[in-house]
Design a protein around this motif. Structure first.
Motif, PDB file in Angstrom:
ATOM      1  N   VAL A 196       0.836  -1.201   0.000  1.00 24.78           N
ATOM      2  CA  VAL A 196       0.000   0.000   0.000  1.00 24.78           C
ATOM      3  C   VAL A 196       0.870   1.249   0.000  1.00 24.78           C
ATOM      4  N   MET A 197       1.929   1.251   0.803  1.00 21.67           N
ATOM      5  CA  MET A 197       2.814   2.412   0.870  1.00 21.67           C
ATOM      6  C   MET A 197       3.547   2.623  -0.457  1.00 21.67           C
ATOM      7  N   ALA A 198       3.802   1.533  -1.189  1.00 23.05           N
ATOM      8  CA  ALA A 198       4.489   1.638  -2.472  1.00 23.05           C
ATOM      9  C   ALA A 198       3.540   1.981  -3.615  1.00 23.05           C
ATOM     10  N   GLY A 199       2.246   2.039  -3.321  1.00 21.17           N
ATOM     11  CA  GLY A 199       1.279   2.383  -4.360  1.00 21.17           C
ATOM     12  C   GLY A 199       0.659   1.195  -5.061  1.00 21.17           C
ATOM     13  N   ASP A 200       1.018  -0.028  -4.664  1.00 16.84           N
ATOM     14  CA  ASP A 200       0.425  -1.233  -5.250  1.00 16.84           C
ATOM     15  C   ASP A 200      -0.881  -1.535  -4.508  1.00 16.84           C
ATOM     16  N   LEU A 201      -1.903  -0.755  -4.819  1.00 20.49           N
ATOM     17  CA  LEU A 201      -3.134  -0.808  -4.031  1.00 20.49           C
ATOM     18  C   LEU A 201      -3.884  -2.123  -4.194  1.00 20.49           C
ATOM     19  N   VAL A 202      -3.890  -2.680  -5.401  1.00 23.60           N
ATOM     20  CA  VAL A 202      -4.618  -3.934  -5.624  1.00 23.60           C
ATOM     21  C   VAL A 202      -4.004  -5.046  -4.767  1.00 23.60           C
ATOM     22  N   SER A 203      -2.686  -5.190  -4.842  1.00 15.98           N
ATOM     23  CA  SER A 203      -2.018  -6.221  -4.062  1.00 15.98           C
ATOM     24  C   SER A 203      -2.126  -5.942  -2.568  1.00 15.98           C
ATOM     25  N   GLY A 204      -1.950  -4.672  -2.189  1.00 13.65           N
ATOM     26  CA  GLY A 204      -1.999  -4.330  -0.778  1.00 13.65           C
ATOM     27  C   GLY A 204      -3.348  -4.627  -0.154  1.00 13.65           C
TER      28      GLY A 204
END
Length: 261
Positions: A228-236
């Protein structure tokens, strides 16, 4: 390099070479994703391997259940479905080390692919009895860390070991992770309740807390926050939901066991 890339260049078969590079990248990403690596690491490793083989137009898209890898200027796209995930940081380390060797020019395509297949096939997993004993010992240590009494260390040891054994057994019966964790938490709760009733333990809450700690999805939660912090919202968000289901399974299992108290 070992001449693999050179043979394609001489035959001007750049698309064939791109397919080989894509196969290596996807295999590396698959191993990482199946063994507990975060999304950013998977995508970064795949892109680095492609660049080190002089493929600069590579794009990767990774979710917890699948990998899509594409080389734009060669119209090469590969997709792999991820059906199961676990935690084996040994394999993650091995793939990272292999990626560094590729970056240093010490491995060609064929050798890199061969080593990745060896890593994928390797079964460096501790025997079940070691996993059970380790979970039992960890449960006792967690109980003491949470300021539990020494007299409760043995019940926590037994409950944690039985819980781990239950997880292994129920996972063999069904691949539904929720079910195995739910049943294991019921066993932990029942043992904790029984130990207090017969006088073998004194603090029910501390015994349960210590024994369920090996079931807590620590790696999943950490990776979810990292994604989530890296911007990978789907995976997060997907990993957060998975961790939440595990916590829910443990919670309702313990609640059901406590209803017998």
């Amino acid at each position: 390099m070992n001449g693999f890339q050179g043979s394609y260049s001489m035959n001007e078969n750049k698309t064939g070479f791109a397919h080989e590079v894509a196969a290596i990248c996807v295999l590396a990403g698959k191993i990482l994703l199946q063994n507990g690596a975060e999304t950013f690491r998977v995508e970064d490793t795949m892109n680095r391997i492609a660049r080190n083989f002089s493929v600069n137009e590579a794009q990767s898209f990774v979710t917890p259940t699948g990998i899509i890898f594409s080389i734009e200027d060669r119209d090469v796209t590969q997709l792999v479905r991820i059906t199961h995930r676990g935690t084996n940081l040994r394999k993650v380390t091995q793939v990272n080390s292999l990626s560094r060797l590729i970056a240093e020019g010490e491995l060609g395509l064929s050798e890199a692919y061969r080593r990745l297949k060896e890593i994928e096939r390797s079964d460096h997993v501790y025997p079940n009895w070691i996993q059970i004993v380790a979970a039992a010992a960890a449960s006792s240590c967690f109980l003491l860390m949470f300021l539990g009494k020494w007299e409760d260390a043995l019940p926590a040891f037994i409950a944690g070991g039985v819980g781990q054994a239950g997880t292994i057994y129920f996972h063999r019966l069904t691949k539904v992770k929720f079910f195995s964790e739910f049943m294991s938490s019921i066993l932990i709760g029942l043992i904790a309740v029984l130990s207090v009733k017969i006088g073998a333990g004194s603090e029910l809450n501390k015994i349960i807390i210590g024994a369920v700690m090996p079931l807590v999805p620590g790696v999943a939660i950490t990776n979810a926050v990292r994604d989530v912090m890296a911007g990978d919202l789907v995976s997060g968000l997907s990993k957060s939901a998975e961790a939440g289901l595990t916590a829910f399974a443990v919670g309702i299992g313990i609640a059901l066991a406590l209803s017998f108290n």
